[in-house]
Enzyme design. Structure first.
Site, PDB file in Angstrom:
ATOM      1  N   SER A  87       0.847  -1.185   0.000  1.00  6.21           N
ATOM      2  CA  SER A  87       0.000   0.000   0.000  1.00  6.21           C
ATOM      3  C   SER A  87       0.895   1.253   0.000  1.00  6.21           C
ATOM      4  CB  SER A  87      -0.966  -0.029   1.182  1.00  6.21           C
ATOM      5  OG  SER A  87      -1.944   0.981   1.058  1.00  6.21           O
ATOM      6  N   ASP A 138     -16.979 -16.112 -13.196  1.00 11.39           N
ATOM      7  CA  ASP A 138     -16.138 -17.100 -12.526  1.00 11.39           C
ATOM      8  C   ASP A 138     -15.619 -18.163 -13.496  1.00 11.39           C
ATOM      9  OD1 ASP A 138     -14.918 -18.852 -10.825  1.00 11.39           O
ATOM     10  OD2 ASP A 138     -16.715 -19.448  -9.746  1.00 11.39           O
ATOM     11  N   ASP A 174     -12.405 -18.574 -16.971  1.00  5.17           N
ATOM     12  CA  ASP A 174     -11.060 -19.156 -17.066  1.00  5.17           C
ATOM     13  C   ASP A 174     -11.104 -20.668 -17.197  1.00  5.17           C
ATOM     14  OD1 ASP A 174     -11.918 -19.837 -14.562  1.00  5.17           O
ATOM     15  OD2 ASP A 174     -10.237 -18.946 -13.471  1.00  5.17           O
ATOM     16  N   ASP A 202     -14.580 -21.836  -9.500  1.00  8.65           N
ATOM     17  CA  ASP A 202     -13.950 -22.079  -8.204  1.00  8.65           C
ATOM     18  C   ASP A 202     -14.151 -20.937  -7.217  1.00  8.65           C
ATOM     19  OD1 ASP A 202     -12.434 -20.207  -9.500  1.00  8.65           O
ATOM     20  OD2 ASP A 202     -10.498 -21.189  -9.190  1.00  8.65           O
ATOM     21  N   ASP A 247      -8.623  -6.046  -4.791  1.00  4.37           N
ATOM     22  CA  ASP A 247      -8.261  -4.904  -3.943  1.00  4.37           C
ATOM     23  C   ASP A 247      -9.400  -3.896  -3.938  1.00  4.37           C
ATOM     24  OD1 ASP A 247      -7.132  -2.604  -2.770  1.00  4.37           O
ATOM     25  OD2 ASP A 247      -5.159  -3.024  -3.602  1.00  4.37           O
ATOM     26  N   HIS A 306      -6.954  -5.892  -0.417  1.00  5.64           N
ATOM     27  CA  HIS A 306      -5.860  -4.923  -0.323  1.00  5.64           C
ATOM     28  C   HIS A 306      -4.762  -5.420   0.607  1.00  5.64           C
ATOM     29  CE1 HIS A 306      -3.894  -1.095  -0.659  1.00  5.64           C
ATOM     30  NE2 HIS A 306      -3.939  -0.899   0.647  1.00  5.64           N
TER      31      HIS A 306
END
Length: 493
Positions: free
Chosen positions: A176, A242, A245, A249, A384, A421
């Site tokens: 950060s 989801d 790809d 999962d 994030d 994050h």
């Protein structure tokens, strides 16, 4: 590199070989450095003064505290911890988060347990607010880069005095705000570190982005999405993206390819927790869209799909977090009463950039750092909720374009699906960054993948390889989807 490989096994120094007793370090002050503490801390648990959190299982160390005054208006506090029983011959400086104001004791403890000499700074002020900036332009410079540099110089001086030799490897580790600090050190002081670990770097422009999202998502009460609706939105996003790809999962491996039409969630009758009002649909699209000017110039990339469960950080209201507002009320306008509702994207982002560009803005030209032999490990969580992941991708590409280095084995970017994050989230979020950097610097082994873990109730329940961008982890087709060995890194999506 052979020099380092030969030295490493013999650098575990017993206390009898120390060049200077711990208490003797009190005498090493200068006109700009005051050593205020130099004392042995026995092994076991340790609670720093002013901290409510005990640090456990620490080896014995020499604890040094110092006040640094690189300018008459500076007030930089640092600590340097020096292992007394065994030192691995190396040094780690740890970064700060947010606006700084505290010492990162937890990160120092992690480094100390590994045998490192380590240091941290409060960035030149106390407390999480940026109010220290008003009337003190030198303190803004201290926060941006000077405190970290002066800390590093003093830490290396103390290391040499205590052990009678310099560290043979020096690393920076921060996430950060600490990620941003590491990148600034790489550009301003390219010979300072052999390796820099920079996670989820919080470019100062992020504050304009966050305030624009506040204006778009909760300045108008009708635009506000109650947190009780977040799980419903998250389920819809996973349903849409989801499996893109090839594997369902609960994680979105490649959020850049995910675009959700939230209009499909619009209430067909009365408002309820299972739908969005027409105005809330606009809010959902605003959160997952880049922040752009009226002419279409993109100033900052979007929050990626998959972040919905943590939308409260940017869109929870009733006002933006102080972390974001402080840039404008203390740095830009120097008015504690500045009202965020008056924020204008084009006007105020330009004002902020004019102030920050020579102080706290990131420079992608890291040619000198690379030619020094430095290694840069960038990482960012795809989920994030506080710094748009696309920034790290943009900056990584800018580094490759701006840094005039023949081969690119000195920089890697790893994107972590489902990671929030710096840590947390639904995806594997824990990995040994220091070990990766050690192998890269000391053994000339750039990371081809990093194994990350996810825990539930303290137990590892999923491992997954993180791949160097732009490669992604692809399921091999057989075996548990919770085991990293059943995935490969590939450019194929």
């Amino acid at each position: 590199m052979l020099y380092k490989m030969v030295l490493f096994p013999v650098m575990l120094l017993p206390v009898a070989l120390l060049a200077q007793p711990c208490g003797g370090l009190l005498q090493l002050g200068s006109p700009t450095v005051s050593i205020t503490l130099a004392t042995i801390v026995d092994s076991g648990n340790f609670t720093p003064a002013g901290s409510a959190n005990a640090l456990h299982d620490l080896p014995p160390f020499c604890r040094v505290a110092a006040d640094l005054k690189p300018t008459p208006d500076s007030d930089v506090h640092i600590e340097v911890w020096l292992p007394t029983a065994q030192w691995n011959g190396k040094f780690v400086a740890v970064g700060s988060g947010g606006w700084g104001g505290t010492l990162s004791y937890g990160e120092m403890a992690d480094s100390l347990r590994r045998g490192y000499a380590t240091s941290a700074t409060d960035d030149g002020h106390s407390g999480p607010s940026a109010s220290f900036v008003i009337g003190h332009p030198e303190k803004l410079i201290d926060f941006a880069y000077r405190a970290e540099h002066e800390m590093t110089v003093e830490a290396k001086t103390l290391i040499h005095a205590f052990y009678g030799r310099d560290p043979h490897s020096s690393f920076w580790n921060g996430c950060s705000g600490g990620g941003r600090e590491g990148l600034i050190q790489a550009s301003r002081y390219p010979d300072e570190f052999d390796g820099i670990i920079a996670g989820d770097p919080a470019n100062i422009r992020r504050n304009s982005w966050a305030l624009e999202l506040a204006v778009q998502t909760f300045k108008d009460p009708e635009a506000y999405i109650p947190p009780a609706k977040y799980p419903m939105i998250h389920r819809a996003v996973l349903e849409a993206c989801d499996a893109k790809d090839g594997l369902k999962d609960g994680l979105i491996e490649d959020p850049e390819s995910c675009n959700v039409d939230f209009k499909s969630l619009q209430c067909k009758a009365a408002d309820g927790l299972d739908c969005l009002t027409a105005r809330q649909v606009q809010t959902a699209h605003a959160i997952t869209s880049p922040v752009a000017t009226k002419t279409g110039q993109i100033l900052f990339p979007r929050v990626e799909p998959g972040t919905e469960l943590r939308s409260i950080r940017l869109a929870g209201g009733p006002q933006p977090a102080d972390l974001f507002v402080d840039e404008f009320r203390y740095v830009v306008y120097q008015d504690p009463n500045w009202d965020w509702r008056s924020f204008d994207l084009e006007r105020d982002s330009a004002k902020a950039h004019a102030i920050d560009k020579s102080v706290d803005e990131l420079d992608p030209n890291l040619t000198a750092f690379a030619k020094h032999g430095g290694k840069l490990l960038l990482y960012h969580g795809w989920a994030d909720q506080q710094v748009a992941p696309g920034f790290s991708i943009e900056f990584y590409k800018a580094i490759l374009d701006a840094s005039k280095v023949p081969e690119q084995n000195w920089v890697r970017l790893f994107m972590a699906p489902g990671m929030a994050h710096c840590a947390g989230g639904e995806g594997p979020d824990t990995f040994d960054k220091i070990k990766v950097m050690e192998q890269w610097v000391e053994l000339s082994k750039p990371p081809e993948q990093i194994i990350a873990t996810h825990k539930t109730a303290g137990k590892i329940d999923r491992t997954r390889p993180l791949c160097p961008y732009p490669r992604v982890a692809i399921y091999k087709g057989t075996g548990s989807i919770d085991e990293a060995s059943h995935f490969r890194c590939s450019l194929s999506r």
